[in-house]
Design a protein around this motif. Structure first.
Motif, PDB file in Angstrom:
ATOM      1  N   VAL A 126      -2.112 -10.713   3.185  1.00 57.31           N
ATOM      2  CA  VAL A 126      -2.026  -9.286   3.508  1.00 57.31           C
ATOM      3  C   VAL A 126      -0.710  -9.106   4.270  1.00 57.31           C
TER       4      VAL A 126
ATOM      5  N   TYR B  79       0.818  -1.224   0.000  1.00 57.14           N
ATOM      6  CA  TYR B  79       0.000   0.000   0.000  1.00 57.14           C
ATOM      7  C   TYR B  79       0.848   1.269   0.000  1.00 57.14           C
TER       8      TYR B  79
ATOM      9  N   ILE C 109      -5.678 -18.003  -0.672  1.00 59.03           N
ATOM     10  CA  ILE C 109      -5.570 -17.331   0.637  1.00 59.03           C
ATOM     11  C   ILE C 109      -6.582 -18.066   1.516  1.00 59.03           C
TER      12      ILE C 109
ATOM     13  N   HIS D 207     -11.545 -13.261  -8.528  1.00 59.13           N
ATOM     14  CA  HIS D 207     -11.524 -13.519  -7.075  1.00 59.13           C
ATOM     15  C   HIS D 207     -12.844 -14.184  -6.712  1.00 59.13           C
TER      16      HIS D 207
ATOM     17  N   LYS E 277      -7.999  -6.254 -10.236  1.00 57.94           N
ATOM     18  CA  LYS E 277      -8.686  -7.431  -9.686  1.00 57.94           C
ATOM     19  C   LYS E 277     -10.115  -7.035  -9.366  1.00 57.94           C
TER      20      LYS E 277
ATOM     21  N   SER F 203      -8.303  -4.376   0.926  1.00 61.13           N
ATOM     22  CA  SER F 203      -8.008  -4.615   2.341  1.00 61.13           C
ATOM     23  C   SER F 203      -7.361  -3.370   2.951  1.00 61.13           C
TER      24      SER F 203
END
Ligand code: KIV
Length: 285
Positions: free
Chosen positions: A235, A45, A223, A158, A134, A66
């Motif tokens: 993450v 990020y 994940i 996803h 995504k 996220s």
């Protein structure tokens, strides 16, 4: 995989078969699947951590929504906007030389129509330099994926626990158990058919993730989906021990960054109070 030494002098691993300074592309990702090579993906990020992950050889970085939780402090990904993610994505692109940077399309920025999806994705490509996007969902987003791919934007799918649908699921729960597994497999196949270059499988039983991975010609990125996916994503704050517990069962903490940062912070505070920082070595004459 091979090793090299980064500008910072650290030894770096190369995943996905890419050597040298060029960016990872969708072709490298496809080639890794053909060779049966596993690869790691992390969220990022900001520029500084993105640079660390890039130099460590992570081939794909996701600027996930996220960010809503780990950057902006919300309790879900739903409040995140395009304007929240654009500057973070631009920072991650600037911090990297080699990783492919994938931008997550936030809730409400693509579901309405293929036109809406294309307008949003174009902003990420033009304004932040994202290399791919995504989006979440199965059959209901096929038209969006087709529109993006035919406009030249690589798309990562996803399925499974798609956090933007948390209110429909009634919480963050494992998806695809029992008959729902067949629907998830069909969704994943449909994403491949629509042109997605990879698909994230989140919180699905390991045996189902194995079946999806075997069936698809594009890589699966797990994940909470067991060991049989082509790639694994976490993450980064979860992986590095910065996120506050409780954490999902699938998270493995590879460091205790919260501990390291707490110790450093306390020592800094103590030295300031004691007057021992700054000392002559850290002062200008
Ligand atoms: O937003 C995100 O970080 C994600 C990953 C966890 C796959 O979607």
């Amino acid at each position: 995989m091979s090793s090299a030494v980064s500008a910072a002098g650290r030894s770096t691993a190369r995943y996905g078969g890419v050597q040298g300074g060029r960016r990872v592309t969708v072709r490298d990702i496809a080639a890794a699947k053909e060779r049966g090579e596993r690869w790691p993906m992390l969220t990022a990020y900001d520029a500084l951590t993105a640079r660390v992950f890039d130099e460590a050889g992570i081939p794909v970085l996701l600027v996930g929504d996220s960010a809503g939780m780990v950057v902006y402090g919300h309790d879900s990904t739903l409040p995140v906007s395009v304007d929240d993610l654009l500057p973070l994505t631009a920072a991650v692109v600037r911090g990297t030389r080699r990783a492919m940077v994938v931008a997550d399309l936030p809730f409400g920025s693509y579901q309405a129509s293929p036109e809406q999806a294309l307008a949003t994705a174009a902003r990420f490509v033009k304004e932040s330099g994202a290399h791919a996007v995504k989006l979440e969902g199965g059959h209901r987003v096929l038209a969006q994926i087709e529109a993006l791919v035919s406009a030249g934007v690589p798309v990562m799918g996803h399925v499974g626990l798609t956090p933007q649908s948390v209110n429909v699921f009634g919480g963050f729960r494992v998806q695809g158990r029992g008959e729902a597994g067949e629907r998830l497999l069909a969704d994943a196949k449909a994403l491949e058919g629509a042109g997605a270059f990879a698909v994230v499988l989140e919180c699905v039983p390991a045996d189902l993730a194995g079946r999806v991975t075997e069936t698809l010609g594009i890589p699966t990125i797990g994940i909470g989906a067991g060991p049989d996916c082509d790639a694994q994503v976490l993450v980064w704050q979860d992986m590095a021990g910065l996120s506050a517990p409780p954490l999902p069962k699938f998270v493995k903490q590879y460091a205790d960054l919260a501990g390291v940062l707490t110790d450093a912070t306390r020592t800094f505070a103590e030295e300031v109070v004691a007057g021992s920082y700054p000392d002559p070595d850290h002062s200008y004459r």
